[in-house]
Design an enzyme around this catalytic site. Structure first.
Site, PDB file in Angstrom:
ATOM      1  N   ARG A 245       0.848  -1.194   0.000  1.00 34.14           N
ATOM      2  CA  ARG A 245       0.000   0.000   0.000  1.00 34.14           C
ATOM      3  C   ARG A 245       0.885   1.247   0.000  1.00 34.14           C
ATOM      4  NH1 ARG A 245      -2.064  -3.610   3.723  1.00 34.14           N
ATOM      5  NH2 ARG A 245      -4.122  -4.472   3.199  1.00 34.14           N
ATOM      6  N   LYS A 270      -2.253  -1.669   7.613  1.00 34.89           N
ATOM      7  CA  LYS A 270      -3.583  -1.065   7.589  1.00 34.89           C
ATOM      8  C   LYS A 270      -4.618  -1.951   8.265  1.00 34.89           C
ATOM      9  CE  LYS A 270      -7.161   0.430   4.332  1.00 34.89           C
ATOM     10  NZ  LYS A 270      -7.518   0.592   2.909  1.00 34.89           N
ATOM     11  N   HIS A 332      -2.021   2.760  -5.887  1.00 34.43           N
ATOM     12  CA  HIS A 332      -2.621   1.471  -5.549  1.00 34.43           C
ATOM     13  C   HIS A 332      -2.592   0.514  -6.742  1.00 34.43           C
ATOM     14  CE1 HIS A 332      -3.900   0.827  -1.566  1.00 34.43           C
ATOM     15  NE2 HIS A 332      -4.988   1.488  -1.557  1.00 34.43           N
ATOM     16  N   HIS A 359      -2.421  -8.873   2.907  1.00 33.03           N
ATOM     17  CA  HIS A 359      -3.826  -9.129   3.189  1.00 33.03           C
ATOM     18  C   HIS A 359      -3.921 -10.229   4.232  1.00 33.03           C
ATOM     19  CE1 HIS A 359      -5.373  -7.495  -0.938  1.00 33.03           C
ATOM     20  NE2 HIS A 359      -5.116  -6.542  -0.068  1.00 33.03           N
TER      21      HIS A 359
END
Length: 408
Positions: A245, A270, A332, A359
């Protein structure tokens, strides 16, 4: 029963009596005349013990008001309630109501929960959303008194302004704050549950990305020719190789890099997960160049105005716009580019790619994998990815201009 008169009280003074004097009115009520002033008191018994209740200061509290307070206390006693304990609980409740406003609870949630579970950029953005949209209408209200209609008024204002996605995000934030309030005993329930489905669905926003080999080659060559500051240029150079990111890349610190192991590690991203990025040879070379420029700063990519802060979150995006790539490529977009090509052209398993994208990846039992999972495989993948990009760039120096972007 009542013995005192207005005239008696008016002329009662310490100087007149020459000593402290108690003037009884009946039912336990009396006026305590002292040198410092005249005070209403009520003597009563509760639980077999004699107790004293302060009712106020004369003349702020008149004889009539003092009698009313005495009668209220007697009604409590008739119901087996200690007037002093009752008053204390009301005072505590008032204090709690004053301190447990929506804003106070929200700020506590931001500090003790939200900032520890998301990245600095995300928490800052959500704090601004609350300041802009929620606090003006809800901030001063005791959170226990906020109704679904109050929250709906906030959401409708955002929706009318044309910011439907923001309305959904603010609703989610308010719901999280209410659930925190329930957990600490400041609210009975999450009132946003009554607003389920009240907002029209928002259309997902896709980030523009380039995913075909010839266009990737053109993009890489454009980046090589970028004329901006060395820090931004090298951040652009590194972006396709690491595809994290933008907020994670720009806040990269020198103390997060293990030069010997060629890895970059962070404890929180994040989504609250830690990550490890195996650094290909090409990335290590870029980092050595950056260290010569920015080695005295804690940040790998310091801000152009103050080296004590990281590069602006708009730095890479502005560079792409200056290269006339608006609506064609975004910061992104490097993530979407890597995800697509690694899976469809280089054949890497989705789980490994998703793990490298930082992720959450879960096993068959729903448990999140540790950040070191598949590290040897990811190291191999990052090397092949970097070599693949270099191969495209070397063999496609004169490709046709970038003309389209796929939304992924």
């Amino acid at each position: 029963m009542n013995k005192l008169t207005k005239n008696t009280i008016k002329h009662a003074s310490f100087e007149k009596f020459g000593k402290r004097t108690k003037l009884a009115d009946g039912g336990g009520l009396y006026l305590d005349v002292q040198k410092a002033g005249r005070y209403w008191r009520m003597k009563y018994r509760f639980g077999g013990k004699e107790k004293l209740l302060a009712l106020g200061v004369y003349p702020s509290i008149s004889l009539k008001e003092a009698r009313t307070k005495r009668d209220e206390a007697k009604r409590l006693l008739a119901d087996s309630i200690d007037p002093m304990t009752h008053r204390s609980s009301i005072k505590t409740e008032r204090i709690q109501t004053a301190t447990n406003t929506f804003k106070a609870v929200a700020e506590e949630w931001l500090e003790h929960v939200h900032k520890k579970s998301v990245g600095e950029t995300t928490s800052g953005r959500n704090e601004r959303r609350l300041e802009m949209y929620a606090y003006p209408k809800l901030g001063r209200q005791p959170i226990a008194e906020v109704e679904p209609t109050d929250v709906l008024a906030v959401l409708r204002d955002i929706e009318k302004a044309g910011h439907l996605e923001s309305a959904h995000r603010v609703k989610t934030l308010i719901g999280q704050i209410f659930r925190y309030a329930v957990s600490i005993g400041c609210a009975r329930r999450d009132v946003t549950g009554d607003l389920r489905g009240i907002l029209p669905p928002s259309k997902p926003k896709h980030h523009a990305a380039i995913v075909t080999p010839d266009e990737i080659a053109k993009l890489l060559n454009l980046i090589d020719g970028y004329w901006g500051t060395p820090t931004v240029r090298l951040a652009l150079n590194m972006s396709p190789y690491v595809f994290l990111r933008p907020g994670e890349l720009r806040t990269m610190r020198w103390d997060e890099i293990d030069w010997e192991d060629a890895t970059w590690a962070r404890e929180k991203t994040k989504n609250g997960e830690a990550f490890i990025v195996p650094l290909a040879r090409q990335v290590v070379e870029i980092l050595h160049e950056l260290h010569e420029i920015n080695g005295k700063s804690e940040w790998v990519f310091p801000n152009g105005h103050s080296r004590k802060r990281p590069m602006s979150d708009n730095g890479i995006n502005s560079a792409l716009k200056r290269m006339e790539l608006r609506d064609i490529m975004t910061p992104h977009g490097f993530r979407a580019m890597a995800r697509t090509v690694l899976a469809e052209r280089l054949g890497f398993p989705t789980e490994i790619i998703e793990m490298q994208l930082a992720h959450r990846v879960r096993d068959v039992h729903g448990r999140a994998y540790n950040r070191t999972t598949w590290l040897p495989e990811r190291r191999t993948m990052m090397k092949k990815w970097a070599d693949y990009l270099d191969g495209l760039k070397a063999t496609n120096k004169n490709v046709t201009p970038i003309h389209r972007a796929e939304k992924v």
